[in-house]
Design a protein around this motif. Structure first.
Motif, PDB file in Angstrom:
ATOM      1  N   ILE A 315       0.833  -1.204   0.000  1.00 28.40           N
ATOM      2  CA  ILE A 315       0.000   0.000   0.000  1.00 28.40           C
ATOM      3  C   ILE A 315       0.867   1.253   0.000  1.00 28.40           C
ATOM      4  CG2 ILE A 315      -1.644   1.351   1.366  1.00 28.40           C
ATOM      5  CD1 ILE A 315      -2.898  -1.282   2.250  1.00 28.40           C
ATOM      6  N   LEU A 316       1.935   1.253   0.801  1.00 30.07           N
ATOM      7  CA  LEU A 316       2.801   2.429   0.885  1.00 30.07           C
ATOM      8  C   LEU A 316       3.525   2.696  -0.431  1.00 30.07           C
ATOM      9  CD1 LEU A 316       4.280   2.094   4.481  1.00 30.07           C
ATOM     10  CD2 LEU A 316       2.784   3.897   3.625  1.00 30.07           C
ATOM     11  N   ILE A 317       4.036   1.651  -1.065  1.00 27.44           N
ATOM     12  CA  ILE A 317       4.753   1.876  -2.326  1.00 27.44           C
ATOM     13  C   ILE A 317       3.788   2.323  -3.420  1.00 27.44           C
ATOM     14  CG2 ILE A 317       4.661  -0.442  -3.334  1.00 27.44           C
ATOM     15  CD1 ILE A 317       7.726   1.915  -3.233  1.00 27.44           C
ATOM     16  N   LEU A 318       2.534   1.843  -3.360  1.00 25.82           N
ATOM     17  CA  LEU A 318       1.531   2.307  -4.321  1.00 25.82           C
ATOM     18  C   LEU A 318       1.169   3.769  -4.068  1.00 25.82           C
ATOM     19  CD1 LEU A 318      -0.831  -0.800  -4.619  1.00 25.82           C
ATOM     20  CD2 LEU A 318       0.762   0.069  -6.346  1.00 25.82           C
ATOM     21  N   LEU A 319       1.126   4.171  -2.790  1.00 19.48           N
ATOM     22  CA  LEU A 319       0.881   5.575  -2.461  1.00 19.48           C
ATOM     23  C   LEU A 319       2.018   6.453  -2.975  1.00 19.48           C
ATOM     24  CD1 LEU A 319      -0.524   5.366   1.191  1.00 19.48           C
ATOM     25  CD2 LEU A 319      -1.753   6.130  -0.854  1.00 19.48           C
ATOM     26  N   ILE A 320       3.255   5.985  -2.797  1.00 14.57           N
ATOM     27  CA  ILE A 320       4.420   6.726  -3.306  1.00 14.57           C
ATOM     28  C   ILE A 320       4.348   6.835  -4.822  1.00 14.57           C
ATOM     29  CG2 ILE A 320       6.927   6.610  -3.621  1.00 14.57           C
ATOM     30  CD1 ILE A 320       7.101   5.425  -0.784  1.00 14.57           C
ATOM     31  N   THR A 321       3.975   5.731  -5.468  1.00 14.84           N
ATOM     32  CA  THR A 321       3.856   5.732  -6.929  1.00 14.84           C
ATOM     33  C   THR A 321       2.796   6.730  -7.389  1.00 14.84           C
ATOM     34  OG1 THR A 321       4.564   3.425  -7.134  1.00 14.84           O
ATOM     35  CG2 THR A 321       3.232   4.317  -8.929  1.00 14.84           C
ATOM     36  N   LEU A 322       1.646   6.728  -6.717  1.00 15.94           N
ATOM     37  CA  LEU A 322       0.579   7.666  -7.065  1.00 15.94           C
ATOM     38  C   LEU A 322       1.048   9.105  -6.882  1.00 15.94           C
ATOM     39  CD1 LEU A 322      -2.364   8.129  -7.893  1.00 15.94           C
ATOM     40  CD2 LEU A 322      -2.982   7.971  -5.458  1.00 15.94           C
ATOM     41  N   LEU A 323       1.765   9.362  -5.775  1.00 16.22           N
ATOM     42  CA  LEU A 323       2.280  10.711  -5.525  1.00 16.22           C
ATOM     43  C   LEU A 323       3.230  11.141  -6.644  1.00 16.22           C
ATOM     44  CD1 LEU A 323       2.814  13.204  -3.729  1.00 16.22           C
ATOM     45  CD2 LEU A 323       4.575  11.868  -2.559  1.00 16.22           C
ATOM     46  N   LEU A 324       4.142  10.246  -7.034  1.00 13.84           N
ATOM     47  CA  LEU A 324       5.112  10.580  -8.084  1.00 13.84           C
ATOM     48  C   LEU A 324       4.429  10.807  -9.426  1.00 13.84           C
ATOM     49  CD1 LEU A 324       7.967   8.076  -7.147  1.00 13.84           C
ATOM     50  CD2 LEU A 324       8.075  10.574  -7.015  1.00 13.84           C
ATOM     51  N   LEU A 325       3.400  10.011  -9.720  1.00 12.97           N
ATOM     52  CA  LEU A 325       2.680  10.189 -10.981  1.00 12.97           C
ATOM     53  C   LEU A 325       1.972  11.545 -11.017  1.00 12.97           C
ATOM     54  CD1 LEU A 325       1.112   6.629 -11.488  1.00 12.97           C
ATOM     55  CD2 LEU A 325       2.921   7.681 -12.862  1.00 12.97           C
ATOM     56  N   ILE A 326       1.382  11.938  -9.885  1.00 12.31           N
ATOM     57  CA  ILE A 326       0.702  13.238  -9.816  1.00 12.31           C
ATOM     58  C   ILE A 326       1.714  14.376  -9.927  1.00 12.31           C
ATOM     59  CG2 ILE A 326      -0.652  14.769  -8.331  1.00 12.31           C
ATOM     60  CD1 ILE A 326      -2.013  12.231  -7.217  1.00 12.31           C
ATOM     61  N   VAL A 327       2.814  14.252  -9.172  1.00  8.57           N
ATOM     62  CA  VAL A 327       3.850  15.284  -9.212  1.00  8.57           C
ATOM     63  C   VAL A 327       4.413  15.417 -10.628  1.00  8.57           C
ATOM     64  CG1 VAL A 327       6.191  15.844  -8.446  1.00  8.57           C
ATOM     65  CG2 VAL A 327       4.469  15.136  -6.776  1.00  8.57           C
ATOM     66  N   GLY A 328       4.595  14.274 -11.307  1.00  5.49           N
ATOM     67  CA  GLY A 328       5.140  14.300 -12.660  1.00  5.49           C
ATOM     68  C   GLY A 328       4.275  15.049 -13.649  1.00  5.49           C
ATOM     69  N   CYS A 329       2.986  15.185 -13.336  1.00  3.91           N
ATOM     70  CA  CYS A 329       2.079  15.942 -14.216  1.00  3.91           C
ATOM     71  C   CYS A 329       2.310  17.447 -14.118  1.00  3.91           C
ATOM     72  CB  CYS A 329       0.616  15.657 -13.857  1.00  3.91           C
ATOM     73  SG  CYS A 329       0.076  13.965 -14.191  1.00  3.91           S
ATOM     74  N   PHE A 330       2.881  17.890 -13.002  1.00  2.73           N
ATOM     75  CA  PHE A 330       2.956  19.324 -12.743  1.00  2.73           C
ATOM     76  C   PHE A 330       4.372  19.858 -12.549  1.00  2.73           C
ATOM     77  CE2 PHE A 330      -1.149  17.825 -11.200  1.00  2.73           C
ATOM     78  CZ  PHE A 330      -2.021  18.712 -11.807  1.00  2.73           C
ATOM     79  N   MET A 410       5.670  -3.714 -12.960  1.00  2.11           N
ATOM     80  CA  MET A 410       6.638  -4.814 -13.041  1.00  2.11           C
ATOM     81  C   MET A 410       7.959  -4.429 -12.406  1.00  2.11           C
ATOM     82  SD  MET A 410       6.184  -6.467 -16.847  1.00  2.11           S
ATOM     83  CE  MET A 410       7.627  -7.511 -16.549  1.00  2.11           C
ATOM     84  N   ILE A 411       8.457  -3.248 -12.766  1.00  2.00           N
ATOM     85  CA  ILE A 411       9.754  -2.780 -12.260  1.00  2.00           C
ATOM     86  C   ILE A 411       9.697  -2.575 -10.745  1.00  2.00           C
ATOM     87  CG2 ILE A 411      11.351  -0.817 -12.324  1.00  2.00           C
ATOM     88  CD1 ILE A 411      10.400  -0.537 -15.340  1.00  2.00           C
ATOM     89  N   THR A 412       8.559  -2.104 -10.253  1.00  2.00           N
ATOM     90  CA  THR A 412       8.406  -1.828  -8.820  1.00  2.00           C
ATOM     91  C   THR A 412       8.409  -3.096  -7.989  1.00  2.00           C
ATOM     92  OG1 THR A 412       7.161   0.201  -9.274  1.00  2.00           O
ATOM     93  CG2 THR A 412       6.932  -0.762  -7.075  1.00  2.00           C
TER      94      THR A 412
END
Length: 426
Positions: A315-330, A410-412
């Protein structure tokens, strides 16, 4: 309240379309004035000391190397070789474009540079072959994001400097993930081309054709071997490898391929200097911004907040992934790495992630940001080449986005994909 001022002013400047590097610096300055406890000289000191780094010197040299090789006849020869390999398959031109971007990624270290160098050749060529312009441009924009995953990679250099990780290990760790992302993009290009009836070249690929195009592209294909072989052979450092890439690119362009002339060099140097200045302003401002975050103990607060949500690793690594994906948009990739690495790396290490593996996860996450609006730098470069609107291109890129998300997962969750080559090299 200090946190609100810092992020509030940063968001305001972004809404006003202030360039990311300037926005980071101005928001830091506004927060310094608000607190009154930090001297104004703090910002000036960070701007200088943050770029006073020997490993960071690799960035301008890799930028220069990419400019030289992009204008030295290398792009066309790489495509000819890729086309000989896969051009006769269904969707052969699209697949050859992706393979060419993967080859060029091993030279440029930059996503937008890969799109600019390959897109200028391949988008018009694909349209002439009957491909839909939106699909052609989306293919180049998506494949260009591999430019920061396959080494050498400028974001990997920045992560190595900020996270204290070996840049050489980051380069090695990016090879297999880069091929996985490329494979996922190739899979979608094949599926879509089959649906649309995009045929490959009529003539069959022969070993003679492959051998001929390989020989013509040999001076380009040997560059990654020199860079990675030299680093892991202990012959030179990543920074010295960047200098060697520049010298090699000049020799290849001026004397081997003879598509560069001395008259071209001033413009190449000027373009490289402009890109380097932009990058270093972002690095300096982001470092000052990140240092202010540390002073205010925001990384600790974020870490505690995330750990309070769940202690489950997945759950934590998925939260980090979601955060990075959102940050990458902006946010620009380099700024995001500088600001978020001190926050997220300790959490990842506590979860049992190797720092090198987590670095690859960050880079692949933020590479997806190259094709996600509103920032989506690759979309803007592709739009400039093809004349399509960002809205049209954003819709066309969606299947490639999901292909990259699949690769990211996969990489994660399979660390060996990033770490196996390092253990083998050791």
């Amino acid at each position: 309240m200090t946190t609100i001022v810092l992020f509030g002013t940063f968001a305001l400047f972004l809404l006003l379309s202030v360039p990311i590097g300037i926005a980071l610096g101005l928001s830091t300055l506004a927060t310094i004035f608000y607190t009154g406890a930090i001297p104004v000289q703090f910002l000036m000191k960070e701007l200088v000391t943050s770029v006073d780094s020997f490993p960071l010197m690799a960035v301008p040299f890799f930028i220069l190397a990419g400019e030289i090789m992009g204008k030295g006849g290398i792009s066309e020869r790489l495509f000819n070789f890729a086309n000989a390999l896969v051009g006769n398959k269904t969707g052969g031109f699209a697949m050859a474009t992706i393979v060419t971007c993967m080859f060029f990624a091993a030279i440029s270290g930059s996503g937008p540079a890969t799109v600019a160098a390959i897109g200028g050749i391949m988008i018009p060529a694909m349209v002439r072959q009957g491909y839909d312009k939106k699909f052609a441009t989306a293919t180049v924009a998506a494949a260009g994001s591999i430019g920061v995953i396959i080494p050498p990679s400028i974001p990997m250099v920045i992560y190595g400097v900020v996270g204290g990780a070996s840049i050489g290990d980051m380069f090695i760790a990016g090879i297999i993930p880069g091929f996985i992302v490329g494979g996922a993009l190739l899979a979608w290009a094949y599926i879509y081309s089959r649906q649309q009836g995009y045929k490959g070249l009529a003539e069959k690929t022969s070993l003679a054709t492959i051998g001929k195009t390989f020989w013509e592209a040999k001076w380009a294909l040997v560059i990654p071997v020199i860079i990675l072989g030299g680093i892991y052979g202990g012959i030179f450092t990543p920074t010295e490898a960047a200098v060697i890439a520049v010298v090699y690119g000049m020799i290849a362009g001026l004397f081997l391929y003879r598509e560069l002339s001395i008259k071209d060099m001033p413009k190449i140097f000027a373009d490289s200097a402009l890109t380097t200045a932009t990058v270093l302003i972002i690095v300096g401002s982001a470092t000052a911004f990140g240092r202010l975050l540390t002073i205010e103990q925001i990384p600790t607060q974020v870490a505690n907040f995330m750990l309070s949500i769940s202690e489950n690793e997945i759950i934590l690594i998925l939260l980090i992934t979601l955060l990075l994906l959102i940050v990458g948009c902006f946010m620009d990739t380099l700024a995001a790495i500088i600001i978020l690495t001190p926050i997220l790396l300790p959490i990842a290490v506590n979860l049992g992630y190797d720092p090198i593996h987590f670095g690859i996860i960050m880079v692949v996450n933020l590479a997806i940001g190259f094709i996600t609006p509103p920032l989506g730098v690759n979309l803007f470069v592709g739009s400039g080449i093809s004349g399509l609107s960002i809205e049209q291109l954003s819709r066309a890129i969606i299947p490639y986005f999901f292909a990259m998300i699949f690769s990211l997962l996969m990489i994660t969750f399979i660390p060996e994909l990033s770490l196996w080559l390092i253990s083998f090299a050791e």
